[in-house]
Enzyme design. Structure first.
Site, PDB file in Angstrom:
ATOM      1  N   ASP A 142       0.865  -1.170   0.000  1.00  0.00           N
ATOM      2  CA  ASP A 142       0.000   0.000   0.000  1.00  0.00           C
ATOM      3  C   ASP A 142       0.910   1.231   0.000  1.00  0.00           C
ATOM      4  O   ASP A 142       2.132   1.130   0.076  1.00  0.00           O
ATOM      5  CB  ASP A 142      -0.934  -0.047   1.227  1.00  0.00           C
TER       6      ASP A 142
HETATM    7  C1  GLC Z   1      -4.342   4.376   0.060  1.00  0.00           C
HETATM    8  C2  GLC Z   1      -5.215   3.190   0.415  1.00  0.00           C
HETATM    9  C3  GLC Z   1      -5.330   2.172  -0.686  1.00  0.00           C
HETATM   10  C4  GLC Z   1      -5.186   2.871  -2.029  1.00  0.00           C
HETATM   11  C5  GLC Z   1      -3.763   3.380  -2.112  1.00  0.00           C
HETATM   12  C6  GLC Z   1      -3.524   4.169  -3.402  1.00  0.00           C
HETATM   13  O1  GLC Z   1      -3.689   4.857   1.190  1.00  0.00           O
HETATM   14  O2  GLC Z   1      -4.930   2.489   1.615  1.00  0.00           O
HETATM   15  O3  GLC Z   1      -6.590   1.517  -0.538  1.00  0.00           O
HETATM   16  O4  GLC Z   1      -5.456   1.974  -3.088  1.00  0.00           O
HETATM   17  O5  GLC Z   1      -3.393   4.167  -0.989  1.00  0.00           O
HETATM   18  O6  GLC Z   1      -4.284   5.337  -3.384  1.00  0.00           O
END
Ligand code: GLC
Length: 716
Positions: A273
């Protein structure tokens, strides 16, 4: 760059093309494929030319779910892609990703609202629309479906998931992945099952917090939707931010290698993430960039989302042997394979004219509106005040009647406010010839209410109180809204309350002071119309709660599939789990009223004794005993009465949506087999054990039509 190298030959098998390309890559280019940048622009052209960026998330911030992003533009992505394809040494295309969580330009209800429809086929259709629209804009990879089973509505991200139940979430996970990706060979877009695993159990409902959940519950609840997603062929998975059992998930080789790749058999790309690799230093398990890079990579994360840790730390980790070249090659192979599966080497660019033509087509809008209709849950309808009929004057009170982009809900990046009819506009359109007044002034509303048949009051939370990093302490309505209902109730007018929310709220007093209540979640671009259609009777509501509604915030986490414990309330009468509160939810999982009435009867099983390995068929009759046509969701729950591990008091094992005319009866059948009867132990070993099983069938999780059978040890 010659155009005759094997990896450029579309006639060759993908594996051959990947291996040929891999053999030509330098170490820098290999590590580059494992780096995802964000918000790329001309400043990044040099890095792209040098093969240092393999992917880009089209977003300008880590919390893109909370701020309205600039729409993605195909021309902008094509420009970046031309640098990668035409100006780099090997011409490897960039992989563009975006959080297309519940629709691209045609915004569907939030996933929690979608779950209320209990309509996997419609969810699949809406996922396909989102994929087509996103791909036409140049997006190849969507960071969805979010599969975190959640039972604590204080957590803002319950909005993005499919609710509290593993079986429902698994069924919808499979449908969503198939909708986004289409056929394996040529992926429409790459879907991304996230956030692996257990993110929905953040302690205290506080986002990003520690995951306090047992290995056993992880196996039998939180991993289930990911098993379904892998079975559906999900191309990518995203690891969660949080720490579990002493390690951050992004550093958890047991979770990512042993379970995800070992037990579940996932073979695609695993991405961290946002800055998840860098955050290992904040978690305190890595003391340097190199350590963080090695830890995240060895745990199984192929790609580093935006932190740059792999580019900074992997060269040294490789030089010191902490990371092997073989492992690096395997990760690069997975990323390259994904790019070939997406057809990027043959079609790296997007047709910029086509991009606009594909967006927000009438057919897409209608499909999404059908999902919005089915997502609406009728919670109360005293005196059949709904549907609105024979009314001359209808009042609408409050600001939410004028909401447009707020109806989208959280994580909406490409929806356009101008596409959204307000609830007020929709009501006026659905009530021709009826005087529909609206005011933001309570005094006016109270005065006018005296000469009004019904006052409709949309209440609830805006998306700014929902989604990522928006956990809350109290599930009551936002300040001041309850007072509107009570004041209107006091003047004696009939009150119809519409709840717009990204999470279950405490609605005890809303129900008390309203004649009727509909729960519409954040219903997407057509939400105002769908709500108006339900209130005016053009649509008979059929939504069912995907999460239990609590009586009080103090009850959460709350769900129906709890363990019996050694002191169940049935055994110790009058024992309340909380001494100052009635036990159980205000309204249960699976609950939803209709403008008609359905009854279930004649529940039976195909055999009293079933040999291990065989399925049992459960049948029943459902009839529409009311005066209008409608749809309902017949639900089947089961319990393994005695087994080697504690099993829930009941858990959903099947559901069927049924449409019936007045007086019409239908037999429903469920085939229940090994997948539903068995369970996983804490190590992930699947167990199917002989013994007694009980079934309950009904129209919500309190289903009381009961039967049972014995699974016997003879294998046939
Ligand atoms: C965010 C979220 C994730 C998302 C990623 C990209 O913090 O936790 O669900 O897809 O970053 O935006």
């Amino acid at each position: 760059m010659p155009d005759s190298w094997p990896y450029q030959n579309a006639e060759l098998p993908t594996a051959e093309r990947v291996n040929d390309l891999l053999a030509r890559m330098t170490l820098t280019e290999k590590i580059g494929q494992l780096h995802q940048g964000f918000d790329l622009n001309a400043d990044h052209h040099t890095d792209i030319r040098e093969g240092k960026i393999g992917s880009a998330i089209v977003a300008n911030s880590a919390t893109s779910g909370n701020d309205r992003q600039a729409r993605v533009r195909a021309a902008q992505l094509n420009a970046l892609q031309r640098v990668a394809v035409q100006e780099s040494r090997l011409g490897i295309p960039l992989l563009f990703a975006r959080d297309v969580i519940h629709g691209h330009r045609t915004v569907a209800p939030i996933p929690l609202g979608q779950a209320a429809s209990f309509s996997p086929e419609l969810i699949r259709a809406c996922a396909e629309i989102a994929a087509l629209e996103a791909r036409a804009d140049g997006i190849h990879w969507v960071f969805t479906p979010m599969l975190d089973v959640a039972r604590d509505a204080r957590w803002g991200r319950v909005a993005e998931g499919f609710g509290e139940d593993a079986f429902l979430a698994s069924t919808l996970a499979y449908a969503a992945v198939r909708g986004y990706q289409g056929e394996e060979k040529n992926l429409r877009v790459a879907a991304c099952a996230k956030h692996f695993v257990g993110y929905g159990t953040v302690e205290g409902g506080r986002d990003y917090n520690t995951l306090e959940v047992s290995a056993y519950t992880l196996q039998n609840v939180h991993l289930m939707p990911f098993r379904a997603a892998v079975k559906a062929g999900v191309a990518t998975v995203m690891s969660a931010f949080c720490d579990w059992n002493g390690l951050p998930v992004a550093a958890h080789s047991y979770l990512l290698n042993d379970i995800l790749r070992g037990q579940l058999g996932f073979q695609g790309v695993l991405v961290t993430d946002w800055e998840g690799a860098l955050e290992l230093m904040r978690h305190g398990v890595a003391g340097s960039v190199k350590e963080a890079a090695a830890l995240a990579f060895e745990a199984g994360n192929d790609m580093d989302m935006v932190s740059g840790i792999y580019r900074q730390g992997l060269p040294e980790a490789l030089a010191t042997g902490q990371v092997s070249l073989e492992a690096l090659d395997e990760a690069v192979q997975r990323v390259l394979t994904l790019k070939f599966q997406l057809g990027l080497f043959e079609q790296p660019y997007t047709d910029e004219m086509e991009a606009e033509r594909v967006q927000f087509r009438p057919a897409a809008r209608e499909t999404v509106r059908e999902l919005a209709r089915r997502s609406i849950v009728l919670l109360k309808n005293a005196g059949d005040v709904l549907p609105l009929q024979d009314v001359n004057r209808v009042g609408v009170f409050g600001p939410a009647a004028l909401w447009r982009e707020q109806l989208f809900g959280t994580w909406t990046l490409d929806g356009q406010e101008g596409d959204v009819p307000t609830l007020l506009e929709s009501l006026r359109g659905a009530l021709p010839g009826v005087d529909v007044w609206h005011t933001l002034n309570l005094d006016e509303a109270l005065d006018w209410a005296r000469h009004t048949d019904v006052v409709i009051v949309p209440v609830g939370e805006t998306p700014t109180r929902s989604g990522e990093d928006h956990s809350i302490a109290s599930l009551e309505l936002p300040a001041g809204q309850q007072a509107w209902l009570e004041a209107l109730h006091e003047v004696g007018v009939k009150v119809v309350t519409v709840v717009l929310t990204g999470r279950p709220l405490v609605l005890s007093r809303v129900l008390k002071f309203s004649e009727a209540v509909v729960l519409a979640w954040h219903p997407g671009v057509t939400g105002g119309e769908a709500i108006a259609e339900v209130l005016c009777g053009r649509v008979n509501p059929s939504g069912k709660l995907p999460m239990s509604l609590p009586r009080h915030t103090g009850q959460v986490p709350l769900h129906y599939a709890h363990h019996p414990t050694g002191r169940p309330v049935e055994v110790i009468p009058g024992a309340y789990r909380l001494s100052d509160m009635l036990d159980g939810p205000l309204l249960p999982f699976g609950f939803g009223l209709s403008y008609t009435e359905f009854r279930c009867s004649a529940l039976r099983v195909s055999a009293d004794y079933v040999p291990m390995g065989e399925s049992v068929t459960v049948s029943a009759t459902v009839v529409n005993v009311g005066a209008v046509a409608g749809e309902t969701v017949v639900q089947l729950y089961l319990r393994d009465v005695v087994s080697s591990r504690v099993r829930p008091v009941r858990e959903l094992c099947g559901f069927q949506r049924v449409a019936l005319h007045p007086g019409e009866a239908r037999e429903v059948q469920f085939s229940v087999g090994k997948a539903e009867l068995g369970f996983y132990d804490e190590l992930g070993t699947f167990r199917l054990e002989e013994g007694e099983f009980r079934f309950w069938l009904g129209l919500d999780s309190r289903a009381d039509l009961e039967t049972g059978f014995w699974l016997t040890s003879e294998r046939n």
